[in-house]
Design an enzyme around this catalytic site. Structure first.
Site, PDB file in Angstrom:
ATOM      1  N   ASP A  67       0.816  -1.214   0.000  1.00 45.28           N
ATOM      2  CA  ASP A  67       0.000   0.000   0.000  1.00 45.28           C
ATOM      3  C   ASP A  67       0.848   1.262   0.000  1.00 45.28           C
ATOM      4  O   ASP A  67       2.072   1.206   0.166  1.00 45.28           O
ATOM      5  CB  ASP A  67      -0.964  -0.015   1.202  1.00 45.28           C
ATOM      6  CG  ASP A  67      -0.276  -0.366   2.526  1.00 45.28           C
ATOM      7  OD1 ASP A  67       0.974  -0.382   2.568  1.00 45.28           O
ATOM      8  OD2 ASP A  67      -0.973  -0.610   3.517  1.00 45.28           O
ATOM      9  N   ASN A 136      -7.780  -2.887  14.111  1.00 43.28           N
ATOM     10  CA  ASN A 136      -9.150  -3.260  13.732  1.00 43.28           C
ATOM     11  C   ASN A 136      -9.169  -4.460  12.780  1.00 43.28           C
ATOM     12  O   ASN A 136     -10.156  -4.715  12.115  1.00 43.28           O
ATOM     13  CB  ASN A 136      -9.875  -2.058  13.110  1.00 43.28           C
ATOM     14  CG  ASN A 136      -9.107  -1.483  11.917  1.00 43.28           C
ATOM     15  OD1 ASN A 136      -8.146  -2.086  11.446  1.00 43.28           O
ATOM     16  ND2 ASN A 136      -9.541  -0.329  11.434  1.00 43.28           N
ATOM     17  N   HIS A 138      -7.193  -4.779  10.124  1.00 50.77           N
ATOM     18  CA  HIS A 138      -6.911  -4.489   8.712  1.00 50.77           C
ATOM     19  C   HIS A 138      -5.594  -5.113   8.269  1.00 50.77           C
ATOM     20  O   HIS A 138      -4.681  -5.325   9.057  1.00 50.77           O
ATOM     21  CB  HIS A 138      -7.016  -2.987   8.394  1.00 50.77           C
ATOM     22  CG  HIS A 138      -5.901  -2.109   8.843  1.00 50.77           C
ATOM     23  ND1 HIS A 138      -6.117  -0.898   9.452  1.00 50.77           N
ATOM     24  CD2 HIS A 138      -4.551  -2.232   8.748  1.00 50.77           C
ATOM     25  CE1 HIS A 138      -4.955  -0.322   9.695  1.00 50.77           C
ATOM     26  NE2 HIS A 138      -3.991  -1.112   9.290  1.00 50.77           N
ATOM     27  N   GLU A 143      -9.602  -1.758   5.223  1.00 52.78           N
ATOM     28  CA  GLU A 143     -10.285  -1.427   6.466  1.00 52.78           C
ATOM     29  C   GLU A 143     -11.559  -2.266   6.598  1.00 52.78           C
ATOM     30  O   GLU A 143     -12.082  -2.769   5.593  1.00 52.78           O
ATOM     31  CB  GLU A 143     -10.662   0.064   6.457  1.00 52.78           C
ATOM     32  CG  GLU A 143      -9.466   1.009   6.424  1.00 52.78           C
ATOM     33  CD  GLU A 143      -8.794   1.175   7.783  1.00 52.78           C
ATOM     34  OE1 GLU A 143      -8.750   0.204   8.575  1.00 52.78           O
ATOM     35  OE2 GLU A 143      -8.287   2.282   8.052  1.00 52.78           O
TER      36      GLU A 143
END
Ligand code: GLP
Length: 239
Positions: A67, A136, A138, A143
């Site tokens: 990313d 979370n 990810h 996400e």
């Protein structure tokens, strides 16, 4: 899934580096998928040490990163390109022209997403993809959402992720709100996946990744469907 619980961060980093090194030794011209974040920094340090000791050769390796933030030039010290150069590329004999990240400065973001997905596909996808894990759940910048995204795409970062990453920026307002990331589908194409997880604050996300339902609310849970996943965590993160 194979889980190695190591004593601490340093032991986790050594184990992960050895697993990557073993793969590179057997497949010296492989495509290696790389990750950013604070967790893999120790792994990269160990890989650099193995290179410096003459035990590892990156000269034929191609790398693809998961990313990149949108709007940060490669020269910005928080861009993922800069991170990779600082932590790995500048210290080993990798060919820079064979190290790829999405271009977060691209004018046409959908076109850049397609270009990066096509590039990774044309390389045959990573033989090994290194991953960190977000609080979370990810992976890359996938996400929590209501569906797993297949390919490279643009994401709007959640407040939790921006909050977690603001420690690297002057203020929360400086953290980019958007990023480009491989999709869960792109990641699932890798032959092997190696995830590094450290710290008590990741325990819940790791437990959901391994034992929870497979749901896009916990993007990493899709790894339960991958045939070759190794997770290396430290004792604090162990579920
Ligand atoms: C970042 C990255 C992820 C990384 C995760 C955890 O936002 N995009 O690839 O795995 O968050 O980062 P850290 O290792 O610093 O906790």
């Amino acid at each position: 899934m194979k889980l190695y619980v190591m004593k601490d961060y340093d032991a986790m980093s050594r184990k992960a580096a050895h697993l990557i090194a073993a793969e590179i030794m057997v497949h010296p011209d492989m495509v290696l998928g790389l990750a950013t974040g604070s967790t893999p920094i120790g792994t990269y340090k160990r890989l650099v040490e193995l290179y410096e000791a003459g035990d590892l050769d990156f000269s034929q390796i191609t790398t693809v990163n998961l990313d990149e933030y949108e709007g940060l030039p490669a020269t910005h010290d928080q861009s993922y390109r800069y991170f990779m150069e600082d932590n790995l590329f500048n210290h080993v004999n990798l060919a820079k022209e064979k190290s790829f990240l999405p271009d977060g400065m691209a004018k046409d973001i959908p076109a850049e997403c397609r270009r990066y997905e096509d590039l990774i596909a044309s390389l045959g996808y990573p033989r090994l993809q290194l991953l960190g894990l977000g609080h979370n759940g990810h992976i890359g910048f996938n996400e929590p959402s209501d569906s797993f995204k297949k390919e490279v795409h643009e994401v709007t970062l959640t407040d939790r992720t921006i909050e977690a990453n603001k420690r690297f920026f002057a203020s929360k307002e400086d953290v980019p709100t958007k990023a480009l990331t491989m999709g869960c589908g792109t990641i699932m194409h890798a032959k092997k996946v190696l995830m590094v997880v450290s710290g008590e604050d990741k325990r819940d996300a790791l437990s959901k990744t391994i034992n929870g339902p497979i749901t896009p609310e916990v993007p990493a849970s899709i790894l339960q469907l991958h045939p070759d996943v190794t997770i290396v965590c430290d004792e604090k993160a162990a579920p």
